[in-house]
Design a protein around this motif. Sequence first.
Motif, mmCIF file in Angstrom:
data_model
loop_
_atom_site.group_PDB
_atom_site.id
_atom_site.type_symbol
_atom_site.label_atom_id
_atom_site.label_comp_id
_atom_site.label_asym_id
_atom_site.label_seq_id
_atom_site.Cartn_x
_atom_site.Cartn_y
_atom_site.Cartn_z
ATOM 1 N N VAL A 12 0.845 -1.200 0.000
ATOM 2 C CA VAL A 12 0.000 0.000 0.000
ATOM 3 C C VAL A 12 0.877 1.246 0.000
ATOM 4 O O VAL A 12 1.775 1.386 0.830
ATOM 5 C CB VAL A 12 -0.951 0.018 1.212
ATOM 6 C CG1 VAL A 12 -1.701 1.343 1.287
ATOM 7 C CG2 VAL A 12 -1.938 -1.132 1.118
ATOM 8 N N CYS A 55 1.468 4.809 0.900
ATOM 9 C CA CYS A 55 0.995 5.791 1.879
ATOM 10 C C CYS A 55 1.742 7.100 1.643
ATOM 11 O O CYS A 55 2.845 7.312 2.156
ATOM 12 C CB CYS A 55 1.242 5.290 3.303
ATOM 13 S SG CYS A 55 0.382 3.767 3.722
ATOM 14 N N ALA A 104 -3.099 -0.011 6.947
ATOM 15 C CA ALA A 104 -2.812 -0.904 5.820
ATOM 16 C C ALA A 104 -2.356 -2.271 6.314
ATOM 17 O O ALA A 104 -2.789 -3.310 5.799
ATOM 18 C CB ALA A 104 -1.746 -0.277 4.921
ATOM 19 N N GLY A 157 -5.124 -4.306 7.575
ATOM 20 C CA GLY A 157 -5.954 -4.801 6.482
ATOM 21 C C GLY A 157 -5.315 -5.927 5.689
ATOM 22 O O GLY A 157 -5.957 -6.497 4.801
ATOM 23 N N ASP A 206 -7.242 0.011 -9.518
ATOM 24 C CA ASP A 206 -8.149 0.666 -8.576
ATOM 25 C C ASP A 206 -9.273 -0.216 -8.049
ATOM 26 O O ASP A 206 -10.208 0.277 -7.416
ATOM 27 C CB ASP A 206 -8.738 1.933 -9.207
ATOM 28 C CG ASP A 206 -9.416 1.655 -10.546
ATOM 29 O OD1 ASP A 206 -9.510 0.484 -10.952
ATOM 30 O OD2 ASP A 206 -9.834 2.631 -11.199
ATOM 31 N N PRO A 220 -10.023 -4.415 -6.264
ATOM 32 C CA PRO A 220 -9.424 -5.687 -5.839
ATOM 33 C C PRO A 220 -9.351 -6.693 -6.978
ATOM 34 O O PRO A 220 -8.403 -7.488 -7.051
ATOM 35 C CB PRO A 220 -10.383 -6.160 -4.737
ATOM 36 C CG PRO A 220 -11.029 -4.920 -4.227
ATOM 37 C CD PRO A 220 -11.176 -4.033 -5.421
ATOM 38 N N ILE A 263 -6.788 3.473 -2.144
ATOM 39 C CA ILE A 263 -6.860 3.097 -0.733
ATOM 40 C C ILE A 263 -6.579 4.270 0.190
ATOM 41 O O ILE A 263 -7.267 4.438 1.211
ATOM 42 C CB ILE A 263 -5.866 1.953 -0.425
ATOM 43 C CG1 ILE A 263 -6.257 0.680 -1.192
ATOM 44 C CG2 ILE A 263 -5.805 1.669 1.086
ATOM 45 C CD1 ILE A 263 -5.256 -0.455 -1.035
ATOM 46 N N THR A 264 -5.602 5.116 -0.161
ATOM 47 C CA THR A 264 -5.086 6.071 0.815
ATOM 48 C C THR A 264 -5.285 7.550 0.476
ATOM 49 O O THR A 264 -4.751 8.411 1.175
ATOM 50 C CB THR A 264 -3.571 5.829 1.028
ATOM 51 O OG1 THR A 264 -2.889 5.952 -0.230
ATOM 52 C CG2 THR A 264 -3.322 4.450 1.606
#
Length: 227
Positions: A13, A15, A36, A39, A190, A192, A212-213
């Motif tokens: 992920v 960040c 993250a 998750g 963008d 899953p 996600i962020t």
Amino acid sequence: MSVLNKIKGGLVVSCQALPDEPLHSSFIMGRMAIAAEQGGAIGIRANTKEDIAEIKQQTALPIIGIVKRDYAGSKVYITATMKEVDELMEVGCDIIALDATDQTRPEGQTLASFIKNVRDKYPDVLLMADASTIDEVINAEKLGFDLLSTTLMGYTEKSKGMNIADQDFEQMKQILAAVSTPVIAEGHIDTPEKAKRCLELGVHAVVVGSAITRPQLITEKFVNVMQ
């Protein structure tokens, strides 16, 4: 276990928040990295030594580090010079990602020369090539990068309009067929389902950031569909 094995088959992920974004704060990026990890992320991509230092205080996940900095006369801004590499090594990144496009680099330095200088100074660091075209990915492998990434596809003049996810990842399939170095799927992933498809095709790992962020972009996506 090696860093490459730690991230294999998983989600990294990204960040990051630039100074003009609402979440710009090393503290916030540290908390984002915790979220993250909770998750199920197996790695973090982060920008600036300050953010990375905070993230390392919050999680032991492997970190792909970058420094974004603009230079006059060049469109290369991801870990563009040794100054950025030195900053990342100060905080101990597991992997350093840098621009591997064929765009003019700061002070006219060639990518080959830059990589040689980095290898001479830091022979043990893992390097990831942020590329924008298939040819750039292939060239990065020839230069000895440890990881190859599609990060900049669609974000340079030469790759304008490209989307790694188009036509069931047709360009990704071509990349995977052309190289033997581990490939990281990043950019335009963008959902899953798209991330899963990348793994099915044979990428080493998947990096997802904005989906996600970056809540301002996620919100905008909802609003645009609802109007």
